[in-house]
Design an enzyme around this catalytic site. Structure first.
Site, PDB file in Angstrom:
ATOM      1  N   ASP A 178      -6.391  -3.854  -7.750  1.00  0.00           N
ATOM      2  CA  ASP A 178      -7.249  -2.693  -7.480  1.00  0.00           C
ATOM      3  C   ASP A 178      -8.326  -2.513  -8.566  1.00  0.00           C
ATOM      4  O   ASP A 178      -9.473  -2.176  -8.259  1.00  0.00           O
ATOM      5  CB  ASP A 178      -6.414  -1.417  -7.381  1.00  0.00           C
ATOM      6  CG  ASP A 178      -5.716  -1.281  -6.029  1.00  0.00           C
ATOM      7  OD1 ASP A 178      -6.157  -1.927  -5.047  1.00  0.00           O
ATOM      8  OD2 ASP A 178      -4.727  -0.519  -5.942  1.00  0.00           O
TER       9      ASP A 178
ATOM     10  N   THR B  34       0.853  -1.178   0.000  1.00  0.00           N
ATOM     11  CA  THR B  34       0.000   0.000   0.000  1.00  0.00           C
ATOM     12  C   THR B  34       0.895   1.236   0.000  1.00  0.00           C
ATOM     13  O   THR B  34       2.123   1.115  -0.130  1.00  0.00           O
ATOM     14  CB  THR B  34      -1.031  -0.076   1.158  1.00  0.00           C
ATOM     15  OG1 THR B  34      -1.916   1.033   1.042  1.00  0.00           O
ATOM     16  CG2 THR B  34      -0.390  -0.090   2.527  1.00  0.00           C
TER      17      THR B  34
ATOM     18  N   LYS C 281       3.432   0.876  -3.933  1.00  0.00           N
ATOM     19  CA  LYS C 281       2.897   0.190  -5.124  1.00  0.00           C
ATOM     20  C   LYS C 281       3.727   0.465  -6.380  1.00  0.00           C
ATOM     21  O   LYS C 281       3.931  -0.423  -7.203  1.00  0.00           O
ATOM     22  CB  LYS C 281       1.452   0.624  -5.380  1.00  0.00           C
ATOM     23  CG  LYS C 281       0.461   0.173  -4.314  1.00  0.00           C
ATOM     24  CD  LYS C 281      -0.949   0.569  -4.706  1.00  0.00           C
ATOM     25  CE  LYS C 281      -1.918   0.385  -3.569  1.00  0.00           C
ATOM     26  NZ  LYS C 281      -3.300   0.628  -3.950  1.00  0.00           N
TER      27      LYS C 281
HETATM   28  P1  NDP Z   1      -2.245  10.215  -5.179  1.00  0.00           P
HETATM   29  O1  NDP Z   1      -1.583  11.054  -4.162  1.00  0.00           O
HETATM   30  O2  NDP Z   1      -1.446   9.430  -6.151  1.00  0.00           O
HETATM   31  O3  NDP Z   1      -3.240  11.174  -6.058  1.00  0.00           O
HETATM   32  C1  NDP Z   1      -4.074  12.111  -5.425  1.00  0.00           C
HETATM   33  C2  NDP Z   1      -5.066  12.703  -6.438  1.00  0.00           C
HETATM   34  O4  NDP Z   1      -6.010  13.493  -5.692  1.00  0.00           O
HETATM   35  C3  NDP Z   1      -4.434  13.640  -7.449  1.00  0.00           C
HETATM   36  O5  NDP Z   1      -5.156  13.552  -8.659  1.00  0.00           O
HETATM   37  C4  NDP Z   1      -4.632  15.011  -6.791  1.00  0.00           C
HETATM   38  O6  NDP Z   1      -4.711  16.069  -7.720  1.00  0.00           O
HETATM   39  C5  NDP Z   1      -6.005  14.821  -6.187  1.00  0.00           C
HETATM   40  N1  NDP Z   1      -6.283  15.709  -5.049  1.00  0.00           N
HETATM   41  C6  NDP Z   1      -5.687  15.696  -3.843  1.00  0.00           C
HETATM   42  N2  NDP Z   1      -6.240  16.634  -3.039  1.00  0.00           N
HETATM   43  C7  NDP Z   1      -7.199  17.247  -3.769  1.00  0.00           C
HETATM   44  C8  NDP Z   1      -8.122  18.302  -3.502  1.00  0.00           C
HETATM   45  N3  NDP Z   1      -8.169  18.899  -2.309  1.00  0.00           N
HETATM   46  N4  NDP Z   1      -8.983  18.662  -4.479  1.00  0.00           N
HETATM   47  C9  NDP Z   1      -8.952  18.050  -5.688  1.00  0.00           C
HETATM   48  N5  NDP Z   1      -8.101  17.054  -6.009  1.00  0.00           N
HETATM   49  C10 NDP Z   1      -7.235  16.650  -5.062  1.00  0.00           C
HETATM   50  O7  NDP Z   1      -3.247   9.275  -4.360  1.00  0.00           O
HETATM   51  P2  NDP Z   1      -3.855   7.868  -4.826  1.00  0.00           P
HETATM   52  O8  NDP Z   1      -4.185   7.971  -6.255  1.00  0.00           O
HETATM   53  O9  NDP Z   1      -2.975   6.767  -4.370  1.00  0.00           O
HETATM   54  O10 NDP Z   1      -5.196   7.761  -3.935  1.00  0.00           O
HETATM   55  C11 NDP Z   1      -6.335   8.573  -4.201  1.00  0.00           C
HETATM   56  C12 NDP Z   1      -7.495   8.166  -3.292  1.00  0.00           C
HETATM   57  O11 NDP Z   1      -7.954   6.856  -3.611  1.00  0.00           O
HETATM   58  C13 NDP Z   1      -7.135   8.149  -1.820  1.00  0.00           C
HETATM   59  O12 NDP Z   1      -8.178   8.769  -1.110  1.00  0.00           O
HETATM   60  C14 NDP Z   1      -7.083   6.679  -1.461  1.00  0.00           C
HETATM   61  O13 NDP Z   1      -7.445   6.454  -0.125  1.00  0.00           O
HETATM   62  C15 NDP Z   1      -8.128   6.101  -2.425  1.00  0.00           C
HETATM   63  N6  NDP Z   1      -7.904   4.686  -2.711  1.00  0.00           N
HETATM   64  C16 NDP Z   1      -8.849   3.763  -2.318  1.00  0.00           C
HETATM   65  C17 NDP Z   1      -8.694   2.429  -2.565  1.00  0.00           C
HETATM   66  C18 NDP Z   1      -9.739   1.441  -2.124  1.00  0.00           C
HETATM   67  O14 NDP Z   1      -9.476   0.232  -2.138  1.00  0.00           O
HETATM   68  N7  NDP Z   1     -10.932   1.891  -1.777  1.00  0.00           N
HETATM   69  C19 NDP Z   1      -7.489   1.905  -3.278  1.00  0.00           C
HETATM   70  C20 NDP Z   1      -6.559   2.948  -3.671  1.00  0.00           C
HETATM   71  C21 NDP Z   1      -6.770   4.273  -3.374  1.00  0.00           C
HETATM   72  P3  NDP Z   1      -3.414  16.922  -8.194  1.00  0.00           P
HETATM   73  O15 NDP Z   1      -2.826  16.173  -9.352  1.00  0.00           O
HETATM   74  O16 NDP Z   1      -4.020  18.212  -8.567  1.00  0.00           O
HETATM   75  O17 NDP Z   1      -2.491  17.004  -7.005  1.00  0.00           O
END
Ligand code: NDP
Length: 306
Positions: free
Chosen positions: A126, A86, A90
């Site tokens: 995933d 996690t 990954k």
């Molecule tokens: P990353 O850090 O790789 O990506 C984060 C993303 O969220 C980016 O696109 C970022 O945009 C955007 N973001 C962050 N804050 C904000 C905000 N305040 N407003 C708008 N956009 C925002 O994280 P992950 O991709 O690894 O994870 C994303 C989510 O998915 C997490 O909440 C995680 O918990 C969830 N998740 C759930 C899983 C499940 O099994 N249910 C599995 C994997 C993930 P920008 O490019 O502009 O920074």
């Protein structure tokens, strides 16, 4: 209780000599992970009918990213049957496996490793978890569906690849930071083939957005109560459903708006459960008791979910 299983460290791995078949999750931090609770509940259920599983156990390690190569080496030497990865491992682990499942290659990340004599065999469950969860909670399939995906990070990349691999009708990706959106689109373009693929800023919806789309939140906006919703759902033409990958808190501002608008919606707990079930199936070859995993996950989170 599995959820209160201790958080282990690299030093515990250096001296590891426990009998039985070991599985582990690695993360940094890891203390909030409910995976040990889910997996140990499933293993206990499997052991009722098959004594082989009585000696299987799933533990968790807090591993700093700098120590991941050493941890993977030790886990392999100690013959751990399987590993979950996690945040933030990954992507780092992707280049450290001996073999990659073809479906995981375009995702550029692995969340599941299976021991093999040559080294680790990497998978990413995933996307399967997301597709199964959407079917289970919203009654929708990715195949033939227009998808509006929010986010351009690791989770969004996995979701986008799954949408394209399963033949979605079109894929519309919204992200706050244009540069990150452009990077994701350039990775996805070769996979899209004839499937229309578009990117847009969340506050400027493009023309031609189809009605009846599935909205998937793969941003981390909503993890904190003060976060604004990643998009205004009222601006999207009649969504067929809203899936938020976040499961803690169980109701994000996006899901609260979906409820107010009367849209079918679900949080990410079902995805977490199904990605875990698929990982256990990869390690065990057994038919996995998903209901036991769900019950343990809900219990570990201290509540029941819709
Ligand atoms: P990353 O850090 O790789 O990506 C984060 C993303 O969220 C980016 O696109 C970022 O945009 C955007 N973001 C962050 N804050 C904000 C905000 N305040 N407003 C708008 N956009 C925002 O994280 P992950 O991709 O690894 O994870 C994303 C989510 O998915 C997490 O909440 C995680 O918990 C969830 N998740 C759930 C899983 C499940 O099994 N249910 C599995 C994997 C993930 P920008 O490019 O502009 O920074």
């Amino acid at each position: 209780m599995a959820e209160s299983a201790p958080v282990l460290e690299l030093s515990d791995l250096e001296t590891w000599s426990r009998p039985g078949t070991a599985l582990a999750v690695l993360g940094h931090p890891i203390k909030h992970s409910i995976s040990p609770a889910m997996h140990n509940a499933a293993l206990a259920r499997l052991a009722r009918d098959d004594a082989r599983f009585a000696r299987w156990n799933y533990v968790r390690f807090d591993i700093h990213p700098d120590a991941l190569p050493r941890a993977l080496e030790l886990l392999h030497a100690k013959q751990f049957r399987g590993v979950n990865l996690t945040v933030p491992h990954k992507i780092i682990a992707f280049d450290r496996v001996a073999e990659i499942d073809p479906a995981a290659r375009p995702v550029g990340a692995v969340n599941t490793l299976r021991w093999s004599p040559r080294g680790w065999h990497g998978f990413n469950t995933d996307g399967y978890g997301l597709a199964t969860a959407i079917g289970e909670t919203l009654g929708l399939t990715l195949q033939g569906t227009h998808v509006v995906l929010l986010g351009a990070g690791g989770a969004a990349r996995g979701a986008a690849v799954e949408c394209l691999q399963r033949g979605c009708a079109s894929l519309w990706i919204a992200n706050r930071t244009q540069e990150n959106l452009d990077t994701l689109l350039s990775v996805l373009r070769p996979l899209a083939g004839a499937i229309p693929l578009h990117g847009f800023p969340p506050d400027r919806l493009p023309g031609g957005l189809p009605t009846g789309s599935l909205v998937v939140n793969a941003t981390s906006a909503g993890l904190k109560p003060q976060d604004p919703p990643p998009i205004d759902l009222a601006t999207i033409p009649s969504p067929a459903g809203v899936y938020d990958m976040i499961y803690n808190p169980p109701v994000t501002p996006l899901l609260a708006q979906a409820a107010r608008l009367g849209l079918p919606h679900a949080n990410g707990l079902s995805m977490l459960i199904h990605q875990g079930a698929r990982a256990l199936e990869i390690w065990s070859g057994a038919s996995v008791p998903v209901a036991a995993m769900r019950q343990a996950a809900e219990q570990a989170l201290g509540r029941t979910h819709p």
